[in-house]
Design a protein around this motif. Structure first.
Motif, short mmCIF file in Angstrom:
data_model
loop_
_atom_site.label_atom_id
_atom_site.label_comp_id
_atom_site.label_asym_id
_atom_site.label_seq_id
_atom_site.Cartn_x
_atom_site.Cartn_y
_atom_site.Cartn_z
N THR A 139 0.64 -1.00 -0.53
CA THR A 139 0.28 0.14 0.29
C THR A 139 0.72 1.23 0.14
OG1 THR A 139 0.09 -0.46 2.63
CG2 THR A 139 -2.40 -0.63 1.31
N ALA A 140 1.77 1.50 -0.04
CA ALA A 140 3.02 1.78 -0.57
C ALA A 140 3.20 2.79 -1.32
CB ALA A 140 4.14 1.60 -0.25
N LEU A 141 3.18 4.33 -0.97
CA LEU A 141 2.33 5.70 -2.03
C LEU A 141 3.60 6.47 -2.51
CD1 LEU A 141 -1.26 6.69 -0.93
CD2 LEU A 141 -0.75 5.22 -2.54
N ARG A 174 -9.97 1.74 -14.38
CA ARG A 174 -9.54 1.97 -12.89
C ARG A 174 -8.20 2.33 -13.01
NH1 ARG A 174 -12.30 -3.00 -14.38
NH2 ARG A 174 -13.75 -4.12 -12.41
N MET A 175 -7.84 2.07 -13.64
CA MET A 175 -6.20 2.85 -13.69
C MET A 175 -5.91 4.02 -14.84
SD MET A 175 -3.78 -0.37 -15.86
CE MET A 175 -2.74 1.36 -16.36
N TYR A 234 1.75 4.12 -15.01
CA TYR A 234 0.09 5.09 -15.13
C TYR A 234 0.56 5.50 -14.79
CZ TYR A 234 -1.19 2.48 -11.37
OH TYR A 234 -2.20 1.73 -10.35
N GLU A 284 -0.46 6.62 -11.34
CA GLU A 284 -0.31 6.02 -9.92
C GLU A 284 -1.59 6.58 -8.75
OE1 GLU A 284 2.93 3.88 -8.38
OE2 GLU A 284 3.54 2.88 -9.61
N PRO A 285 -1.76 6.78 -7.99
CA PRO A 285 -1.98 7.72 -6.69
C PRO A 285 -1.33 7.81 -5.97
CG PRO A 285 -3.37 5.45 -6.78
CD PRO A 285 -2.82 5.59 -7.80
N ASP A 324 -0.63 12.74 -1.96
CA ASP A 324 -1.79 13.77 -1.73
C ASP A 324 -3.22 13.16 -2.02
OD1 ASP A 324 0.21 15.67 -0.61
OD2 ASP A 324 0.99 15.93 -2.80
N SER A 325 -3.13 11.59 -2.78
CA SER A 325 -4.34 11.99 -3.54
C SER A 325 -5.32 11.12 -2.15
CB SER A 325 -4.40 10.91 -4.31
OG SER A 325 -2.61 10.33 -4.89
N VAL A 326 -4.58 10.19 -1.64
CA VAL A 326 -5.30 9.96 -0.48
C VAL A 326 -5.87 10.71 1.02
CG1 VAL A 326 -4.51 7.28 -0.98
CG2 VAL A 326 -3.84 8.78 0.84
N LEU A 327 -7.28 10.35 1.37
CA LEU A 327 -7.76 11.14 2.79
C LEU A 327 -6.54 11.21 3.31
CD1 LEU A 327 -10.02 12.40 4.35
CD2 LEU A 327 -9.94 10.10 5.58
#
Lengths: 477, 247
Positions: free
Chosen positions: A5-7, A79-80, A462, A464-465, A468-471
């Motif tokens: 889940t690493a961003l 999805r992407m 692509y 990727e989130p 900054d894109s997650v809560l």
């Protein structure tokens, strides 16, 4: 199972202008690469010669086939948010080898169709101004330069230009067809036996294959994953709407031409643009038509070049090709180094062919045929990739499994018919040209696998989130 | 672009299902897969996948880089920010009051979530002309520009079609906003003159947490038509005192 889940802090495809394009502008990308008005006036005549009475069913079948691909593409697009379009999608289902085969094939498709549209635009502009011979080569240079400038100057600019040109050219074609149908009153002409010709399976198959070529480029909205506003909604919508609307336009245009050509002499049917020949007695109509077709071809040059550059850009960012291709223009936010490589090739090939004495119309159809092989191979692979991708992420249901396999099977048939069909101009010889163009890509893939496997690791980048894109606070860093 | 295609008000069940999917991702935690959501909600997988994709498309959810897992998106902060009452510690309010006694200008406190701005404390003597305008028109107000400047892409939060022209001076062109936000990022504070109301100017200084997250802002308004830069130093001292109290 351990899950990553690493961003990242920044997207691997950062640098393009983010979230600028409205839905209409995303749609314009797909529509312009498809060039509906040019196809509306040229394709029905060619299909009629092979398919006769089955012309309309052949177009309907082509629409369904293309919608199947659109549906498979939308599985990924929901999805992407990709920049490499079908190439990046294929990577997520088939891995690097399949992706590179499909991606290189797509590169050939986009490049060849840009060349074809460039030649087409020059040809129709020349007809409009009564020019010929070396002037066509000059026009190729001018039009190509202008289109190249548009693509470097900004995606929004080229999308808006394309949208305006497409609206004008589709309107022109519809007006011309309506005028011709309204004034038609003659009895059957010498072309009637061909128009009402018997149905032969081989003829219908060729008709369907020619029909699907009219749609190619519809998937190119997939290259706007970064630049579109709400890409995961806009891109799949554009990829499904474009072939649906184009299918309706093509059916209408084909129906009108079946009606018109039944009353026409055989020479008209065999001419490159039967509508133009039919309207030869009304000067303004054929001139208007030339303007419309040239506009559509111009939009197709910018659309296909934009898509081509974004596939090369993705390959550059992944390290599959030189990282220099992954640079973006600081002010315009366009992949300008990739464009700087793409535009001279797109310009150079038709220019050299014309200067070497090739007939403009053979350059147009030849490059178009080569591009069709490129697209079809890329489509086969992306359809096959869709169910595999869904299985990998644990979201496979029966629908996409059946749809993906059916689409891949049917499109393999299209590829076989296209490769072996002898009735289309120089079909086999051009298949060899396509294979020759595909060879460097395959050799490069083999070399990377053998000597530099690390460079294949990132295939399929692509948008990727990022952090900054997650809560904020919802995900442990 | 119509946002609600395929999910109209006539389909209350669909809305309920979508909200339950959102709730499920929130409770099961980041990284939950589509199959796990379908299982937890006892929903047909195809339905769950469709709703998940829809919520990801609308950016309430994010599909993680492995493409299997989901997490709550930044946009959810907007929902939470609009629902939760604004609470500011008394010690922080005292710091703001102290600044009010020092400067002859309106001093206000705003608090931020990732995507929203709420005016938390208005100067009782020199109140804001309109709290709504400050909270809604983020491109025009100084406090709003701090929030836009903190976004990875401000257009996500405020589509360029919604750049309202409140006065003749309001920045209503996207490239103008780009330039203003670049200035905000380099100078570390925001200012505007006459863009929300004619003849009223303000500046806003950000309060940031240790991680650099924007949590609050001190706004100084002036009834003169120039940015009240003479109060900048006082506002910055006030912010320095607020940092440990608000983050």
């Amino acid at each position: 199972m351990p899950r990553s889940t690493a961003l990242r802090r920044t997207s691997p495809v950062a640098g393009l202008h983010r979230r600028r394009l409205s839905f209409a502008e995303v749609l314009a990308q797909s529509v312009s690469a498809l060039a509906p008005s040019a196809a509306m006036v040229t394709t029905p005549g060619i299909v009629l010669v092979g398919s006769g009475v089955a012309t309309l069913p052949a177009f309907l079948a082509a629409t369904v086939l293309v919608l199947l691909v659109g549906w498979c593409v939308s599985v990924f697009a929901r999805r992407m948010a990709a920049v490499g379009g079908v190439y990046s999608y294929t990577a997520k289902g088939l891995g690097p080898a399949g992706a590179l085969l499909g991606g290189w094939s797509l590169v050939i498709g986009y490049a060849a169709v840009s060349m074809s549209a460039l030649t087409g635009c020059a040809l129709y502009l020349a007809a409009l101004f009564g020019l010929s011979g070396p002037w066509i080569a000059v026009l190729v240079l001018l039009v190509g330069g202008l289109a190249g400038w548009c693509t470097v100057r900004g995606m929004q600019l080229s999308a808006r230009v394309a949208l305006a040109l497409e609206v004008v050219s589709i309107a022109v074609v519809l007006v011309v067809l309506t005028v011709l149908v309204v004034r038609a009153d003659g009895g059957p002409g010498t072309a009637a036996p061909v128009v009402d010709g018997d149905v032969r399976w081989s003829g219908v198959a060729i008709g369907v294959v020619l029909g699907v070529t009219a749609f190619m480029g519809f998937e190119s909205a997939g290259t706007l994953g970064v630049e579109a506003q709400r890409p995961l909604l806009a891109v799949p919508r554009a990829v499904l709407w474009t072939p649906a609307v184009a299918g309706v336009l093509f059916l209408a245009a084909a129906a009108a031409q079946v009606f018109l050509l039944r009353q026409a002499p055989l020479e008209v049917l065999m001419s490159p643009v039967p509508i133009s020949a039919l309207s030869a007695d009304i000067g303004w109509i054929s001139q208007l038509l030339d303007v419309g077709i040239a506009a559509s071809f111009f939009a197709c040059v910018t659309g296909s070049t934009n898509a081509l550059a974004r596939v090369l850009f993705s390959m550059g960012r992944e390290g599959v090709l030189s990282a220099r291709l992954g640079r973006t223009h600081r002010r315009f936010g366009t992949p300008w180094t990739a464009l700087l490589v793409a535009v001279p090739v797109v310009l150079g090939v038709p220019l050299i062919a014309l200067l070497a004495g090739a007939a403009p119309r053979s350059v147009l159809t030849g490059t178009l045929t080569v591009s069709a092989f490129g697209y079809v191979l890329a489509y086969v692979l992306v359809c096959l990739a869709a169910p595999l991708f869904l299985r990998r992420i644990g979201e496979l249901t029966r629908g996409p499994l059946a749809g993906g396999l059916l689409a891949a099977g049917l499109w393999t048939l299209v590829l076989v018919v296209a490769g072996t069909g002898s009735s289309w101009q120089n079909g086999r010889w051009l298949a060899v040209v396509f294979l020759a163009a595909l060879l460097p890509g395959v050799l490069w893939l083999a070399w990377l696998r053998w000597r530099r496997p690390g460079r294949l690791r990132d295939v399929g980048v692509y948008d990727e989130p990022t952090v900054d894109s997650v809560l904020p606070g919802s995900l442990a860093a | 672009m119509p946002a609600d295609r395929g999910l109209t008000g006539r389909q209350p069940t669909a809305v309920q299902s979508a909200l339950s999917v959102l709730e499920c991702v929130a409770s099961l935690g980041a990284g939950v897969t589509a199959k796990e959501v379908a299982l937890a909600l006892d929903m047909p997988p195809a339905t769950a996948y469709r709703l998940l994709n829809l919520l990801v498309g609308e950016e309430y959810l994010v599909r993680l880089p492995d493409l299997r897992g989901f997490a709550l998106g930044r946009k959810v902060a907007g929902l939470a920010g609009a629902i939760a009452p604004v609470r500011v510690p008394r010690a922080a309010l005292a710091v703001v009051h102290a600044l009010r006694s020092q400067v002859r200008a309106g001093v206000h406190l705003v608090v931020y979530t990732a995507t929203t701005l709420r005016v938390a404390d208005v100067d009782p003597d020199l109140p804001l002309a309109s709290v709504e305008l400050v909270e809604r028109h983020l491109h025009a107000s100084a406090a709003g520009r701090l929030l836009l400047g903190a976004q990875p892409e401000w257009r996500d939060l405020l589509p360029p079609s919604r750049l309202a022209r409140l006065t003749a001076a309001t920045l209503d062109r996207p490239d103008g906003v780009d330039a203003a936000l670049a200035a905000v990022r380099t100078q570390g504070w925001a200012g505007q003159a006459g863009e929300v109301h004619e003849g009223v100017a303000c500046l806003a200084v950000p309060v940031r947490s240790d991680g650099g997250l924007l949590v609050a802002g001190v706004v100084v308004t002036s009834a003169r038509a120039v940015v009240p830069a003479e109060h900048l130093a006082a506002a910055q001292r006030c912010v320095a005192e607020l940092v440990p109290l608000l983050s």
